[in-house]
Design a protein around this motif. Structure first.
Motif, mmCIF file in Angstrom:
data_model
loop_
_atom_site.group_PDB
_atom_site.id
_atom_site.type_symbol
_atom_site.label_atom_id
_atom_site.label_comp_id
_atom_site.label_asym_id
_atom_site.label_seq_id
_atom_site.Cartn_x
_atom_site.Cartn_y
_atom_site.Cartn_z
ATOM 1 N N SER A 179 58.167 80.558 34.109
ATOM 2 C CA SER A 179 56.489 79.313 35.296
ATOM 3 C C SER A 179 55.308 79.093 34.855
ATOM 4 C CB SER A 179 56.435 80.680 36.367
ATOM 5 O OG SER A 179 56.038 81.702 36.597
ATOM 6 N N LEU A 226 52.207 81.341 33.132
ATOM 7 C CA LEU A 226 51.900 82.922 32.769
ATOM 8 C C LEU A 226 50.492 83.030 32.191
ATOM 9 C CD1 LEU A 226 55.144 83.548 30.245
ATOM 10 C CD2 LEU A 226 54.401 84.101 32.412
ATOM 11 N N CYS A 227 50.385 83.984 32.318
ATOM 12 C CA CYS A 227 48.830 84.690 31.591
ATOM 13 C C CYS A 227 49.389 85.823 31.477
ATOM 14 C CB CYS A 227 47.743 84.866 33.302
ATOM 15 S SG CYS A 227 46.530 85.577 32.754
ATOM 16 N N ILE A 254 50.469 89.572 32.425
ATOM 17 C CA ILE A 254 49.599 89.545 33.593
ATOM 18 C C ILE A 254 49.962 89.015 34.698
ATOM 19 C CG2 ILE A 254 47.202 89.293 34.448
ATOM 20 C CD1 ILE A 254 45.844 89.511 31.819
ATOM 21 N N SER A 255 50.843 87.702 34.672
ATOM 22 C CA SER A 255 51.664 87.010 35.827
ATOM 23 C C SER A 255 52.028 86.009 35.467
ATOM 24 C CB SER A 255 50.048 86.532 36.852
ATOM 25 O OG SER A 255 49.222 85.665 36.389
ATOM 26 N N GLY A 256 52.954 85.675 36.273
ATOM 27 C CA GLY A 256 54.476 84.518 36.485
ATOM 28 C C GLY A 256 54.931 85.555 36.078
ATOM 29 N N ASP A 257 56.465 84.315 35.524
ATOM 30 C CA ASP A 257 57.273 84.588 35.204
ATOM 31 C C ASP A 257 58.137 84.317 34.276
ATOM 32 O OD1 ASP A 257 58.138 85.520 38.069
ATOM 33 O OD2 ASP A 257 58.349 83.331 38.887
ATOM 34 N N ASN A 314 55.650 95.337 31.774
ATOM 35 C CA ASN A 314 55.250 93.974 31.818
ATOM 36 C C ASN A 314 55.104 93.648 30.647
ATOM 37 O OD1 ASN A 314 56.009 92.741 34.072
ATOM 38 N ND2 ASN A 314 54.008 91.711 34.680
#
Length: 389
Positions: A381, A383-384, A349-352, A370
């Motif tokens: 990083s 993460l989600c 969902i988010s993060g590197d 993704n």
């Protein structure tokens, strides 16, 4: 031109509809729950099943063969692998192991499969099995996975196997199946080891030698008394023993995969004639192509969403997302552990994150939206992620 039966053919759809309605009207009101297709599918692909350890024996230096039994063992092909799930405290982890027994050995009065486990540096599950597994233990297993097997339509009947270390195990399975008369193939195994005492399953290999199975040991270490082949699995050595129409099958450590690939290119072997087993993840991901120079020792927050539930766990930059989930006791379905099969596919969902290019088996659409394979994805990083319920 007159077509005989044209009107009859055109009216076929309405006749089928009428016949179907008549069947519905005359059918029993009692539901028939018998599903022969579903029953067959569940027998062939039951997913995880409990299997009991019934025998453990030495297979060489730092290696043991573990026999696992069950009332029904799913069908598999010689060369395929199985997963073994271990619960250690709060951690739940599964690892793939090539099956070293033959498919026909699942059909007797006491069906079983065998895996041969070798101790690896920093190998958590291999170390656990070698040190703790005992007769009577029960593990959850999934049998018959992967595409590394001989296919009579696709492959030549002449197989040249290039093996190193524990990569000999799928070829032992093939050799047993050939010896039993159930696999119509000729197998030549070039087996690379450092020293003679590093050879795994040596006695079994000697027993399997026949008109259709050849085993050539190749030692790369300092072995002054060794009279057999020495060095590495070079182009010259491969050309010496391979049939002109061979299918080449490679299984062993990552370094061996890279070396053998170069040697086969020297021989101008067509790619369609080469089969690679999945090599697994590198022991040090920071040495992989494109990995950021800094940060491998960092620990990030991994937010795991499952439906309406949210869990936050630590995730090391040096370990895959799958490993972080397992260490925290969050169950995730894995199989190949090499980024190939996609069983552990999840949504970021988010993060590197970083995906090793050599283990990136994702579809193009997954890259765009993704989705990643958790076993081959490393956090860069916080993460989600979204995990299946």
């Amino acid at each position: 031109m007159k077509v005989n039966g044209f009107l009859k053919d055109v009216g076929g759809a309405s006749r089928v509809t009428k016949a179907r309605e008549e069947k519905y009207q005359n059918a029993s009101t009692v539901s028939n729950a018998y599903d022969p297709i579903g029953k067959t599918a569940r027998l062939l692909h039951p997913g995880r099943i409990p299997m009991r350890v019934t025998e453990i024996r030495d297979a060489g230096k730092n290696a043991k063969t573990i026999r696992l039994s069950a009332d029904h063992i799913p069908y598999f092909k010689a060369g395929q692998f199985m997963t073994v799930e271990i619960k250690d405290g709060e951690s739940i982890a599964a690892r793939p192991y090539s099956i070293s027994s033959a498919p026909y050995e699942t059909r007797g009065e006491h069906p079983y499969v065998e895996i041969t486990v070798k101790k690896k540096n920093n190998g958590y599950i291999s170390g656990f099995l070698l040190e703790n597994a005992k007769e009577g233990d029960v593990y959850q297993c999934e049998v018959g996975l992967g595409e590394f097997h001989h296919d009579q339509i696709r492959d030549s009947r002449y197989i040249t196997a290039l093996a190193g270390g524990s990569g000999i195990t799928p070829f032992v399975s093939m050799a047993k199946e050939i010896r039993s008369g159930r696999l119509n193939a000729d197998l030549t195994i070039l087996y690379g080891s450092v020293n003679a005492d590093d050879i795994i399953l040596k006695d079994e290999l000697e027993h399997l030698v026949s008109d259709h199975v050849r085993v050539i040991h190749v030692l790369s270490g300092d072995n002054p008394e060794w009279t057999g082949e020495k060095g590495f699995l070079s182009a010259e050595l491969i050309a010496k023993y391979a049939h002109d129409d061979s299918t080449f099958m490679i299984c062993g450590p990552r370094a061996m995969h890279s070396y053998v690939k170069e040697q086969l290119e020297k021989l101008n072997i067509e790619k369609r004639r080469i089969r690679y087993d999945v090599p697994g993840q590198p022991e040090d991901i920071s040495l992989s192509e494109g990995y950021p120079a800094a940060g491998k020792d960092q620990v990030f927050r991994l937010i795991v969403r499952q439906g309406i539930h949210k869990t936050v766990i630590p995730a090391k930059a040096s370990e895959s997302i799958a490993a972080a989930l397992e260490r925290a006791g969050l169950r995730i379905h894995t199989a190949c552990r090499s980024g190939s099969c996609g069983v552990c596919r999840i949504k970021v969902i988010s993060g590197d994150y970083y995906v090793n290019p050599e283990n990136d088996g994702r579809r193009g659409a997954d890259k765009d939206f993704n989705y990643v394979h958790a076993c081959s994805t490393y956090p860069l990083s916080d993460l989600c992620i979204k995990l299946n319920i």
